[in-house]
Each structure stands twice: as structure tokens, then as C-alpha cells.
Design an enzyme around this catalytic site. Structure first.
Site, mmCIF file in Angstrom:
data_model
loop_
_atom_site.group_PDB
_atom_site.id
_atom_site.type_symbol
_atom_site.label_atom_id
_atom_site.label_comp_id
_atom_site.label_asym_id
_atom_site.label_seq_id
_atom_site.Cartn_x
_atom_site.Cartn_y
_atom_site.Cartn_z
ATOM 1 N N TYR A 1 0.662 -0.996 -0.313
ATOM 2 C CA TYR A 1 0.180 -0.158 0.038
ATOM 3 C C TYR A 1 0.760 1.221 0.150
ATOM 4 C CZ TYR A 1 -4.548 2.343 0.091
ATOM 5 O OH TYR A 1 -5.453 3.088 -0.232
ATOM 6 N N ARG B 1 -9.174 9.919 -8.152
ATOM 7 C CA ARG B 1 -8.528 10.755 -7.234
ATOM 8 C C ARG B 1 -7.335 9.913 -6.600
ATOM 9 N NH1 ARG B 1 -7.905 12.241 -1.984
ATOM 10 N NH2 ARG B 1 -9.695 11.204 -1.632
ATOM 11 N N LYS C 1 -5.949 -2.419 -1.030
ATOM 12 C CA LYS C 1 -6.654 -2.347 0.166
ATOM 13 C C LYS C 1 -7.410 -3.800 0.345
ATOM 14 C CE LYS C 1 -7.966 1.275 2.251
ATOM 15 N NZ LYS C 1 -8.642 2.582 1.866
ATOM 16 N N GLU D 1 -13.482 4.224 -2.671
ATOM 17 C CA GLU D 1 -12.087 4.404 -2.588
ATOM 18 C C GLU D 1 -11.724 5.551 -3.624
ATOM 19 O OE1 GLU D 1 -8.281 4.433 -0.405
ATOM 20 O OE2 GLU D 1 -10.052 3.468 0.168
ATOM 21 N N ASP D 2 -10.939 6.795 -3.237
ATOM 22 C CA ASP D 2 -10.214 7.586 -4.002
ATOM 23 C C ASP D 2 -11.237 7.916 -5.277
ATOM 24 O OD1 ASP D 2 -8.099 7.592 -2.611
ATOM 25 O OD2 ASP D 2 -6.913 6.273 -3.949
ATOM 26 N N ASP E 1 -13.735 5.166 2.869
ATOM 27 C CA ASP E 1 -12.686 5.271 3.790
ATOM 28 C C ASP E 1 -11.885 6.539 3.833
ATOM 29 O OD1 ASP E 1 -10.978 3.671 5.547
ATOM 30 O OD2 ASP E 1 -9.505 3.901 4.341
ATOM 31 N N ASP E 2 -11.854 7.287 2.666
ATOM 32 C CA ASP E 2 -11.382 8.694 2.505
ATOM 33 C C ASP E 2 -12.012 9.500 3.317
ATOM 34 O OD1 ASP E 2 -9.434 7.768 0.372
ATOM 35 O OD2 ASP E 2 -11.283 7.931 -0.810
ATOM 36 N N ASN F 1 -0.952 11.522 1.336
ATOM 37 C CA ASN F 1 -0.372 10.336 0.730
ATOM 38 C C ASN F 1 0.026 10.651 -0.757
ATOM 39 O OD1 ASN F 1 -0.029 8.887 3.067
ATOM 40 N ND2 ASN F 1 -2.068 8.336 2.816
#
Length: 604
Positions: free
Chosen positions: A146, A199, A217, A288-289, A311-312, A455
Site C-alpha cells: 500500500y 483521485r 486495500k 475508495e479515491d 474510507d477517505d 499520501n
């Protein structure tokens, strides 16, 4: 070798020969002698995962099935029964030897992307070995599978892997998604991580190259959280891309269309989610993202239609919440007196701000308006207020200041006005916290909290070295990606890592195991509270804010137990009857990898 962008990438050769698939077979199944690596116990029983129940594969078909292939870990009797004689080296090996050999080769590699490629080959050859390596050596493996290495892997995704890694759905598949799910070879799925590549970390729109994120993930859901790898599914929704370099590349494997947006985008996501619910009613979907506006809209639209979370937004919020709680403990303060400044106002920042606001209400005794007033949100135009003259994005409005606070653009000026306990960076802008900002923080708190959470590491708002130097070693530092220890005036200072991995595996596993109807924000506050208690008062006094990743499996088990119990308290659990011992129920359900059935070393 292509990288999906049309530019050649440099393959760094190590040990005289680079990485070849045959090396994985040799490292996993014999043909080289390395001393066994130390074996660490997961501390959890039950859930042994190999081979698949009822598998009928034989001979080469079995060896070509990653989820069932144990390589040199098949016993001599199994080799006779499963028609494997002559297809493997003669030595039947224990898990300790297999993991030791693979780790020995892994540690000889010095380039992170090469380590990533090696692990990817192991996973696509022997899944059980891959996860046994992750479980035993999670702190060493996490930065490779990750962040930060996964970011580089996504940038070169087309050249890093071509093996089947998950499922892709595109806009043109609308109307067929439910039927397409039947193509997945495993009958049951309990966790899906899905992205649209819009993203990716702090790297922007990577389109289908963002598939590395769901893959990584899902690996952490298994290794850290106890999900069965055969019941995990990485997914990318190809909505197009606005990345000009990818659109012009002949080697990009996604759709060559501009990115779908708005209601059309939301409709595709909804179709996919409802298709998943129809096929696997108890499956958890983790978003995610996704780009900021889409992320909030999707969560709002789907959170009570399917079992899901982002999760973000929510996972990051709970992780930071736990660090804030422990940071205020270290400062000797009280939650009712907390002020915080956020540099960055995207989905993650607003998600964290929302969690902090709920915490200040629940634990600090503040009203909703008072709690929101303790949060100063800063975007590219300065402090977010209702008076600065621009049209605010919907997700920022709840934290726009309405109390007459002056409109300010300079971060140092905003810090001087707010006198915050904590400075959070979630901008993805790289090093933007300067010496004047850290020194200003130190004027108001002897141990200010400095959390550069963007990150990968290159996007962090400040390095640990600079944060410690500018605060004269006094700040309490935690980042989104790992930083090495820092020597300052004869002392070794160890940066914390506010890693979402502390939260999402346990929340996901607990909600899935209880068959929750949906996942409210209160479950994340429960998880944050459980995580905070893993750090002792003595450790807090030394400036430690988060537990060690070596405790990850135990942390996930505890969080999953608390989350599942909370689901019953809130009337959200559909699993009946309620388990008598939730802790035992969770632990027995957790997957433990088993890459060998050989108990003792033996040779023919």
C-alpha cells in the site's frame, strides 16, 4: 515496457537479473536455500484458509489455481492423491521454510517497486504464501503493498501486472453489470473495494491505472482484518479520464473518453452497487479515491441502500480522531477546549472534520454549532467563511465560518487567530507547512499536534525532520505515510503514522459479520475510541499517539468486536441469534493463511 502513459519506465535490475516469474516459483516452492525467517504468531485462531473447501482441481490445474496452490507445502500423501508427483521439487516444506525463503529474496531487493512486483507474482502463484508473508511481517510489507509504493505502482500499472486481479466495469456495461458479476469465479464475496480512479492518493486522475489501490486495500482487509481472500474483490469502474497523457497514450487500457460526471456518474455507481447487493446481499462495499464531490454524493445516495462506507471520508476521520484524542491526553487538555485547523478542504478533510465535530458533541459536551465552530477549514482561497465572496462547494458549507471571523488567506495568520491544538494537512499539495507555521503553533501549546496526512510521502505537508527541528523536538507528529525515526539533540524521535489500516479492516469485518443494515458514523467513533485505548498512559507521556502496526490483527479483532456489538445496540444487526461471545465469534471467523500442510521437515 509500457506504463500506460506511453513513456518507457526503467526496470532496475537487482542481483544481476531483475525479477522473472520463474524466480517466484523458485522462491516459493524450493530450489534455493535460505535460512528460515523468524516466525511470528498472529495470536488468533480459526479460519484456516487453504485449500478451498471442496476443491476438485488436480495436477497442473491445481498448481495453476493461486488460491489453492500450496507448492512445496503439499504433503507427500496429497501429492499422490492430487496427481502432483513429478510436478514439484521432491522436498515437502513447512510454512516456516517457505516464508523464510520468500522473505530472504524479498529483502535482497532494494527498489520498492521491484519488491511490489515480486509480491504480485507470489500472490498470483501462491495466494496463501503471499498472505502468510503479509500477516507475519505486516509492518515490513504495508509500505510495499500500500502507500507509499502503491502510488508508484498505479502510475506504472500496465507494466507492473497483467494477471487477473479483479473486475473492471465501464460506462458501456450499463445494463449488464449484474450478469457480469456472474463471471467472477468465486461463489461468495464479502468485501469489495471499488474506485473510479478519479483521485488516486495525491496523484490525481489515473483512470483504470488506479486499480492498484483496490488490490492493495483488499490485501490489507485480508492480512490486517481477517477477511477471506477468496471472498474479496477489487473493482474499478471505468468512467473515462481527464488525464490528457493517458488519453493520448496508445498503451492506456481504459476508455479513451473524458470522465463521466454528475448524475450520469452517480447512476453507474448505483447500478453497480445494487447489482452487488442482488448477487451478494451481505457484501460490504468500500468506496475508495473518488473525486471529492462524487465521493460525498455517492455516500449520501448509497449509505442506506447497501452496506457501504467511504474510507477517505469516514475511515480517515476515525483514524485522525483517535490520534487527536491521544494528542489532547498528551497535552493535558480537554476535548471541550479543542481548536483545530485543516489545511485542505476535500473529502478527507471534511470527513475528518465531521468526525471531530461529532466527538466534541459526544465527549466534549458541546452543541453541534459550538463543535463546528472549533474547526477552521482552509482551502486554496484561504479560510472557508460565508463572507469571502465565492460560491462554496456543498461539502464545505457545514464548516464555513459564520461568526464574523475575518477573511484570511495566510496560514500563519489563521493559526495565530485560532490558536489550535492541532494542524492537519490534507491538501495533497506537498511541503506547505513552513517554519513560521510550526513556530506559530508552538506559541500556544507546548506540544502542538502536527499531522501531515496527505499520501504518498512526497505529498506530505511537512517532513518529520523539519517538524521536529522547527518545534525544537516538542511537536507530536503523525503522518499519513511512514517516516523514519529522527535524531534530534541526542534523542531519537519516532514519527507516528495515522494509517487508515488501523480502522477500516475492523469496522468492515465487524459490520459484515453482524450483517449490518448500514454503517452510521457512530460506528467509526466506536472504532476510534477502541483504537485510542491501545496506547497506554505511559506511552502517551512519551509522545506516542498510535499503537504499533505489529498489533494490527489484535486491533482489528477488538474493533470488529466493538463494532459488531454496537450494531446490535443500534438495532442494525440482521444476524440472528446474537452470538453469546462476540469476541469468540469474531476471532473464529477471521481468516488465517496456511501456505503448507507439512508439519515437520521431511525428505523422500
Amino acid at each position: 515496457m509500457g506504463n500506460g502513459s506511453g513513456k518507457p519506465i526503467k526496470v532496475i535490475v537487482e542481483g544481476g537479473g531483475g525479477i522473472h516469474p520463474s524466480m517466484v516459483q523458485q522462491a516459493a516452492s524450493g530450489g534455493g536455500g535460505a535460512a528460515p525467517a523468524p516466525v511470528a504468531s498472529s495470536g488468533l485462531g480459526g479460519g484456516l484458509g487453504a485449500p478451498s473447501p471442496g476443491t476438485r482441481a488436480m495436477g497442473t490445474a491445481l498448481l495453476d489455481t493461486p488460491s489453492d496452490n500450496l507448492g512445496s507445502g503439499f504433503t507427500y500423501e496429497e501429492r499422490k492423491v492430487k496427481r502432483l508427483q513429478g510436478l514439484l521439487p521432491p522436498h515437502a516444506e513447512t510454512a516456516a521454510v517457505k516464508v523464510g525463503r520468500a522473505m530472504d529474496y524479498f529483502r535482497k531487493l532494494t527498489v520498492p517497486l521491484n519488491k511490489y512486483m515480486f509480491l504480485d507474482r507470489v500472490r498470483n502463484n501462491e495466494e496463501q504464501l503471499y498472505f502468510e508473508m503479509l500477516v507475519r511481517y505486516l509492518p515490513e510489507m504495508t509500505p510495499i503493498v500500500y502507500t507509499p509504493t502503491v502510488g508508484e505502482a498505479c502510475q506504472h500499472f500496465g507494466s507492473v501486472t497483467f494477471e487477473r486481479t479483479g473486475m473492471f466495469f465501464s460506462v458501456t456495461d450499463s445494463g449488464r453489470m449484474r450478469a457480469m458479476l456472474d463471471n467472477w469465479p468465486h461463489q461468495d464475496v464479502e468485501i469489495i473495494v471499488v474506485t473510479d480512479g478519479g483521485r488516486i492518493l495525491g496523484l490525481g486522475d489515473l483512470g483504470t491505472n488506479g486499480m492498484g489501490i483496490p488490490i492493495g486495500k483488499c490485501a490489507l482487509y485480508v492480512a490486517a482484518g481477517g477477511f477471506d481472500p477468496r471472498k474479496s474483490l477489487p473493482v474499478t469502474l471505468d468512467m473515462g479520464t481527464n488525464n490528457k497523457e493517458l488519453l493520448e497514450s496508445p498503451y492506456y487500457m481504459g476508455m479513451k473518453n473524458e470522465r463521466l460526471k454528475g448524475e450520469d456518474h452517480l447512476a453507474i455507481v448505483e447500478e453497480f452497487c445494487l447489482a452487488v447487493k442482488d448477487k451478494w446481499p451481505n457484501c460490504l462495499i468500500q468506496f475508495e479515491d473518488f473525486q471529492t464531490d462524487a465521493a460525498f454524493n455517492i455516500l449520501e445516495k448509497m449509505r442506506k441502500k447497501v452496506l457501504c462506507f467511504n474510507d477517505d471520508i469516514q475511515g480517515t476521520g476515525a483514524t485522525v480522531l483517535s490520534g487527536l484524542v491521544n494528542g489532547v491526553r498528551a497535552q493535558g487538555g480537554s476535548l471541550k477546549d479543542v481548536n483545530v485547523v485543516f489545511f485542505g478542504a476535500g473529502s478527507s478533510a471534511v470527513g475528518v472534520a465531521t468526525m471531530i465535530s461529532l466527538l466534541l458533541e459526544e465527549k466534549g459536551g458541546l452543541s453541534a454549532d459550538e463543535a463546528r465552530g472549533r474547526i477552521y477549514l482552509v482551502d486554496s482561497k484561504g479560510l472557508v467563511t460565508t463572507t469571502r465572496g465565492d460560491k462554496l462547494a456543498e461539502h464545505k458549507k457545514a464548516f464555513a465560518r459564520t461568526d464574523g471571523t475575518p477573511d484570511m488567506k495566510d496560514l500563519a495568520e489563521i493559526i495565530a487567530h485560532a490558536k489550535p491544538n492541532a494542524l492537519f494537512g490534507l491538501s495533497g499539495a506537498g511541503p506547505v507547512f513552513m517554519q513560521e507555521h510550526i513556530e506559530e503553533m508552538c506559541k500556544y501549546h507546548e506540544q502542538p499536534l502536527v499531522f501531515p496526512l496527505s499520501n504518498p510521502t512526497s505529498k506530505a505537508e511537512v517532513s518529520a525532520v523539519n517538524a521536529y527541528a522547527w518545534s525544537k523536538g516538542k511537536c507530536l507528529f503523525a503522518a499519513g505515510s511512514p517516516f523514519p525515526p529522527v535524531e534530534y539533540e541526542g534523542k531519537t524521535l519516532t514519527p507516528g503514522q495515522g494509517n487508515n489500516m488501523f480502522i477500516f479492516p475492523g469496522v468492515g469485518f465487524g459490520a459484515m459479520a453482524a450483517q449490518a443494515e448500514y454503517i452510521p458514523d457512530s460506528l467509526f467513533i466506536t472504532a476510534a475510541d477502541e483504537l485510542a485505548h491501545f496506547v497506554t498512559d505511559a506511552e502517551i507521556a512519551q509522545g506516542k499517539l498510535y499503537p504499533d502496526i505489529t498489533e494490527m490483527r489484535e486491533i482489528s479483532a477488538k474493533i470488529a468486536t466493538s463494532v459488531a456489538s454496537k450494531c446490535y445496540d443500534l438495532g442494525l444487526a440482521r444476524l440472528s441469534p446474537k452470538p453469546g461471545s462476540m469476541d469468540n465469534f469474531i476471532r473464529k471467523r477471521m481468516f488465517v493463511p496456511k501456505c503448507s500442510n507439512v508439519v515437520e521437515e521431511s525428505r523422500m
